[in-house]
Enzyme design. Sequence first.
Site, PDB file in Angstrom:
ATOM      1  N   HIS A   1      12.605  10.287   5.948  1.00  0.00           N
ATOM      2  CA  HIS A   1      11.316  10.871   6.315  1.00  0.00           C
ATOM      3  C   HIS A   1      11.252  12.335   5.889  1.00  0.00           C
ATOM      4  CE1 HIS A   1       8.255  11.772   9.765  1.00  0.00           C
ATOM      5  NE2 HIS A   1       7.705  11.805   8.583  1.00  0.00           N
TER       6      HIS A   1
ATOM      7  N   ARG B   1      20.543   4.143  -4.375  1.00  0.00           N
ATOM      8  CA  ARG B   1      20.187   5.461  -4.918  1.00  0.00           C
ATOM      9  C   ARG B   1      20.411   6.580  -3.915  1.00  0.00           C
ATOM     10  NH1 ARG B   1      15.619   2.820  -3.582  1.00  0.00           N
ATOM     11  NH2 ARG B   1      14.033   3.848  -2.325  1.00  0.00           N
TER      12      ARG B   1
ATOM     13  N   ARG C   1      -0.180   0.494   2.947  1.00  0.00           N
ATOM     14  CA  ARG C   1       0.918  -0.466   3.028  1.00  0.00           C
ATOM     15  C   ARG C   1       1.172  -0.814   4.491  1.00  0.00           C
ATOM     16  NH1 ARG C   1       6.477   1.523   0.595  1.00  0.00           N
ATOM     17  NH2 ARG C   1       6.454   2.854   2.442  1.00  0.00           N
TER      18      ARG C   1
ATOM     19  N   ARG D   1       1.824   5.473   3.256  1.00  0.00           N
ATOM     20  CA  ARG D   1       2.968   4.979   4.027  1.00  0.00           C
ATOM     21  C   ARG D   1       2.617   4.974   5.514  1.00  0.00           C
ATOM     22  NH1 ARG D   1       5.019   8.741   0.251  1.00  0.00           N
ATOM     23  NH2 ARG D   1       6.372   7.810  -1.331  1.00  0.00           N
TER      24      ARG D   1
ATOM     25  N   ASN E   1      11.027   2.156  -7.189  1.00  0.00           N
ATOM     26  CA  ASN E   1      12.269   2.716  -6.637  1.00  0.00           C
ATOM     27  C   ASN E   1      13.179   1.605  -6.107  1.00  0.00           C
ATOM     28  OD1 ASN E   1      11.082   5.143  -7.187  1.00  0.00           O
ATOM     29  ND2 ASN E   1      10.725   5.723  -5.073  1.00  0.00           N
ATOM     30  N   ASP E   2      12.633   0.762  -5.241  1.00  0.00           N
ATOM     31  CA  ASP E   2      13.444  -0.335  -4.712  1.00  0.00           C
ATOM     32  C   ASP E   2      13.765  -1.359  -5.797  1.00  0.00           C
ATOM     33  OD1 ASP E   2      14.211   0.139  -2.099  1.00  0.00           O
ATOM     34  OD2 ASP E   2      12.324  -0.540  -1.241  1.00  0.00           O
TER      35      ASP E   2
ATOM     36  N   CYS F   1       3.824   2.507  -8.027  1.00  0.00           N
ATOM     37  CA  CYS F   1       3.855   3.682  -7.141  1.00  0.00           C
ATOM     38  C   CYS F   1       5.275   4.197  -6.912  1.00  0.00           C
ATOM     39  CB  CYS F   1       3.183   3.369  -5.806  1.00  0.00           C
ATOM     40  SG  CYS F   1       3.828   1.915  -4.967  1.00  0.00           S
TER      41      CYS F   1
END
Length: 757
Positions: free
Chosen positions: A363, A638, A506, A470, A627-628, A675
């Site tokens: 976060h 990562r 999301r 998010r 990213n994932d 994204c």
Amino acid sequence: MLDVLRKIVQEVSVAPNLESVLNLIVTSVQRSMKTEVCSVYLFDPSDQRYVLMASEGLNPEAVGSVRLSAAEGLVGLVVDRAEPINLENASEHRAFKYVESTGEERFNSFLGVPIIHHRDVLGVLVVQQRDLRRFDESEEAFLVTLSAQLAGVIAHAEATGSLGTIGEQEKAVVDLRFEGVAGSSGVAIGSATVIAPPADLSSVPDKPAKDVAKEIASFEEALKLVRRDIKVVGRSLAQRLRTEEQALFDVYLRMLDDNALAGEVVARIEKGNWAQGALREVVTEHVRQFSMMDDPYLRERATDIKDLGRRVLAYLQEAAPASLEFTDETILVADELTPAMLGEVPSEKLVGLVSVHGSSNSHAAILARSMGIPTIMGAVDLPLTRIDGRQLILDGYSGRIYVQPGEDLLTAYQDIVKGEKEQAEELAALKDLPAETTDGFRMPLWVNTGLIADVARSLERGAEGIGLYRTEVPFMIRDFFPSEQEQAQTYRKQLEAFHPRPVTMRTLDIGGDKALPYFPIEEENPFLGWRGIRVTLDHPEIFLVQVRAMLKAGEGYENLRIMLPMVTSVREVEEANRQIDRAVRELQEEGHNIKRPLVGVMVEVPAAVYQVRRFARRVDFISVGSNDLTQYLLAVDRNNPRVADLYVSYHPAVLKALEYIAREAHKENASVSICGEVASEPGGALLLMAMGYDVLSMNATNLPKVKAAIRKITKTDADRLLKDVMSMDDADRIQALINERLDELGIALPAQPNIPN
């Protein structure tokens, strides 16, 4: 051998300084392997040689004076090969070099293993004997295993020693470099302010005692309160404990006597360290001593001392909380950064963030990116307790931190900071211009957000929509699940501010490295566990409330899009669609004037890549979470600094997957967006545009750079770049080609200082 190994590592890990670490190693190894000699050589960057730093068995006068290059002797051979050298008769080997001051001509057998940390050979661990014999496989394996486990401890102790202690700063080494994971790009130059969590001795920094008498008085008051607590507990348990068990409380009290822990802490305060730092030093030293003892009962006393130290620290912090001093260029440093810590620094003074632990997706890192603050996470070797008040350079492009930079390094990075400011002013002029190539191809640029503060920043930079909101961020900053009404109010602010631009929300994406304190998920492998859509479909009450809140928030605006995270099967998509339809129907029956919004799925795992067309038939859009997806394709966490350099967005497998997704989605006439971080890099954005992505979404800070890159190229040139890249099979070469093409186009790349690696 395993028990011996564990004990050595445990003893060394709590040693107070580098000298103690090395002496413990040579003594313990020599004793456990029953050899005549054990020595440690460490690399000295000042003259690029390996220095004999500690030895048990060689001439003590040689320690500190024997210096060998990587081309000298058997030690140099170990360094050069970066592998063990095991010899029956060392003097007969061509690389043998006789060093008279060591007296080692008496020793024939030789086993040397490299001490390697982050691919650099820190030093060499050597054992020797007079006998003509080859060390057996188990002995070699023991030494290799030991050196691997000790490498990090030695690196940390070396850095900590180089920084010096209170009163020794003038002797400290400059240009000390530490590696982490880039959490938010940019360069920051400032002064470190270390913030420690409550009652955590290991995170307490050294600080000069401004008023020695006051520090001693605070410590003695804390001692008095701890003694009181122990007596109260002892009396309350007196009826339930045997006499010998009650005696333990007397042992606790004796530990706090003036001639025990208390006296040593006062002595450290008188030498200049503040009470909390002095307490940490003394407790750490006693824990180390007890942990080394053979007697199990005495070893357990280390736990008691740690407990006492935490109790005293808690009262010290309560009575005299650490006074945080913020300079005009503050770099906040913590063992693990939290959003609450960010709020403690005046925003106009905060220039950078460093977290010893934590991930680039934490976060705090998400907030840092949205605020445009250079950030480094996972700097596990950084000596946290020794850097408060020191000057730092934070390189958020490479993930490097420099402590006490010299003039040359400082000048190089000051030039970069100046260049970044000038570039930001130039890019600001592009706000109202479209992201359009020179031959007329238009590329929509959206943003990723999580807080209402992100909205203003995004609009200032010319964002055309939100590709990822998010929703877990509002959940993270509360102590309980927000109600439907609270969620609706939060979501409406995003939808209202961006209207009529689209806002993609999301659904709750927790699990993995995103945990809620009031909804803990304990798993051995959270990234392959209960996360994303799996959690919310298992808890339809959470999912339905959130979807209803989104729909209510969007009433009258009609710019809401709902996105489902971590989808792996058609069944999940169909079940989520049913729940969304139910929420729409319920709200319509309650009198709300709403329509079913566009619904999409995130492609984040390999399983989803090969079902894109099936998903596209059931939803309105596809969005790639690169990213994932990159992490799962490459099997690289990562957020782990040890393997972070293996996480590369331009890996050929990743690029092939991204191209495949765009092509397959379009076969079903579904729009496809992305994204992840790759979209926020100018080079990555050009490749994605050429692949056919309909929307690129990124953090607001990078949007102007991406827009500038798109406006300097033709779509034809971007297509040609993609074709060349897709024919290559090495990520480093792909990155080099992209940089070369960007440079030819006059597109600014992240500046790099002219310094050696």
